[in-house]
Write a protein that holds these residues in place. Structure first.
Motif, short mmCIF file in Angstrom:
data_model
loop_
_atom_site.label_atom_id
_atom_site.label_comp_id
_atom_site.label_asym_id
_atom_site.label_seq_id
_atom_site.Cartn_x
_atom_site.Cartn_y
_atom_site.Cartn_z
N LEU A 282 3.66 -9.84 -2.26
CA LEU A 282 4.91 -9.11 -2.07
C LEU A 282 6.10 -9.91 -2.58
O LEU A 282 7.03 -9.37 -3.19
N ILE A 283 6.07 -11.22 -2.32
CA ILE A 283 7.17 -12.08 -2.78
C ILE A 283 7.24 -12.08 -4.31
O ILE A 283 8.33 -11.99 -4.91
N ARG A 284 6.07 -12.17 -4.96
CA ARG A 284 6.05 -12.14 -6.43
C ARG A 284 6.68 -10.85 -6.96
O ARG A 284 7.30 -10.84 -8.02
N ASN A 285 6.50 -9.76 -6.21
CA ASN A 285 7.00 -8.45 -6.65
C ASN A 285 8.35 -8.09 -6.02
O ASN A 285 8.75 -6.92 -6.03
N GLN A 286 9.02 -9.09 -5.46
CA GLN A 286 10.38 -8.93 -4.91
C GLN A 286 10.44 -7.87 -3.81
O GLN A 286 11.40 -7.12 -3.71
N LEU A 287 9.42 -7.84 -2.97
CA LEU A 287 9.33 -6.84 -1.91
C LEU A 287 9.43 -7.44 -0.51
O LEU A 287 9.24 -6.72 0.47
N PHE A 288 9.73 -8.73 -0.41
CA PHE A 288 9.79 -9.34 0.92
C PHE A 288 10.79 -8.64 1.84
O PHE A 288 10.47 -8.37 3.00
N PRO A 289 12.01 -8.30 1.40
CA PRO A 289 12.94 -7.62 2.31
C PRO A 289 12.42 -6.30 2.86
O PRO A 289 12.71 -5.94 4.00
N THR A 290 11.62 -5.60 2.07
CA THR A 290 11.08 -4.31 2.52
C THR A 290 10.03 -4.49 3.61
O THR A 290 9.95 -3.67 4.53
N PHE A 291 9.25 -5.58 3.54
CA PHE A 291 8.14 -5.76 4.45
C PHE A 291 8.34 -6.92 5.44
O PHE A 291 7.39 -7.30 6.14
N SER A 292 9.54 -7.45 5.52
CA SER A 292 9.84 -8.47 6.53
C SER A 292 9.56 -7.90 7.92
O SER A 292 9.82 -6.73 8.19
N ASN A 293 9.05 -8.71 8.82
CA ASN A 293 8.68 -8.19 10.15
C ASN A 293 9.90 -7.83 11.00
O ASN A 293 9.80 -6.98 11.89
N SER A 294 11.03 -8.48 10.76
CA SER A 294 12.24 -8.25 11.56
C SER A 294 13.48 -8.32 10.69
O SER A 294 13.44 -8.88 9.58
N PHE A 295 14.56 -7.79 11.23
CA PHE A 295 15.86 -7.88 10.58
C PHE A 295 16.88 -8.49 11.53
O PHE A 295 16.85 -8.25 12.73
N LEU A 296 17.80 -9.23 10.95
CA LEU A 296 19.02 -9.67 11.63
C LEU A 296 20.15 -9.17 10.75
O LEU A 296 20.25 -9.57 9.58
#
Length: 301
Positions: A282-296
């Motif tokens: 996911l990180i390689r495909n720049q998708l970490f923000p979409t699949f992060s477990n939580s948000f602040l």
């Protein structure tokens, strides 16, 4: 009715006499620990139950310990619970006003922060409370997801955010911490935190428990519709409850940086795939923000 517990001001003027939210008997145990003046660090070594860890772990402070609050700021903590974050807020600001549905949780909060002379705890429902002042910061840490349980409107999440905005100064900030319903851990076999169901958030909550979390796109749309001008996202890892790292859009994780599988602290889980390798993909495909477990999220007023 007003009383003082140590230096802490307790305000019961809006309390209806019922605690509508509770972890059960363990809250009595936690209060007794404080009344008996037992060592919290020793308790954490001896008691591995999730409520004890969740309410008392110093790791809870990691969420906002890094953040520079404006000098002489006033903070409104909505849904303060047993005070996991309250002490940190007191240290970083001029004054902290807590709003909490549960009297028992408020008593726990007060007894663990007896020395804080800049703390007032109001027991009651935000929707039924009228405050006389506005604040530099308002926090909703693990709170927004429950808005539909206590806000009887057609759009309870927006109504709740609008109500919170009434108490934010011009130029002030709303701070939200919440799970991401599309978080990778839920795809990998962790239960939804609030309903205990597998894939509940991923399927947009067929359990219909009146508890909901949101994707980053949904959450940003909610805060904007509620009248906030901007939403700056951060990504606590492995989640906002016990974060060890906090990323931003200016500094996202790199391949190989996130290790292991996410914990499901209070419930058993299955392991459908290795999160570490999927996260790297996911990180390689720049998708970490979409699949992060939580948000602040920091929302400007």
């Amino acid at each position: 009715m007003i009383e003082y517990i140590g230096n802490v001001k307790m305000n019961y003027n809006f309390y209806n006499g019922q605690d509508s939210y509770s972890d059960g008997e363990i809250e009595d145990e936690l209060l007794k620990v404080l009344l008996d003046q037992k060592d919290i660090s020793q308790l954490l070594q001896e008691d591995n139950r999730w409520p004890t860890l969740y309410h008392f772990s110093p790791n809870r402070h990691n969420l906002l310990e890094w953040f520079s609050f404006k000098p002489e700021s006033d903070v409104l903590e909505i849904g303060s619970g047993c005070g996991a974050i309250t002490g940190l807020l007191c240290e970083k600001s001029k004054s902290v006003t807590c709003i909490e549905l549960s009297k028992k949780r408020s008593l726990i909060n007060a007894h663990r922060h007896l020395e804080k002379s800049n703390l007032e705890i109001i027991v009651g429902n935000l929707n039924e409370i009228k405050l006389e002042k506005k604040y530099d910061y308002v926090t909703l840490i693990g709170v927004l997801e429950y808005a539909a349980l206590y806000t009887e409107t057609e759009s309870p999440y927006i109504s709740f955010l609008e109500n919170a905005r009434k108490y934010i100064k011009e130029g002030g900030v709303l701070i939200i911490a919440i799970e991401n319903k599309l978080g990778l851990k839920y795809w990998a076999g962790s239960r939804e935190d609030h309903t205990g169901q597998f894939f509940d958030g991923l399927q947009n909550y067929p359990s219909k428990r009146k508890v909901a979390t949101f994707s980053n796109l949904e959450l940003e749309a909610l805060v904007r519709e509620a009248g906030y001008k901007d939403a700056q996202f951060y990504y606590p890892y492995p989640d906002y409850k016990m974060p060890t790292q906090i990323y931003s859009d200016n500094r996202l994780p790199v391949v190989g940086e996130l290790k292991g599988n996410s914990p499901n602290y209070d419930q058993n889980r299955v392991l459908l795939f290795d999160e570490e390798s999927v996260m790297d993909n996911l990180i390689r495909n720049q998708l970490f923000p979409t699949f992060s477990n939580s948000f602040l999220v920091f929302c400007s007023n």
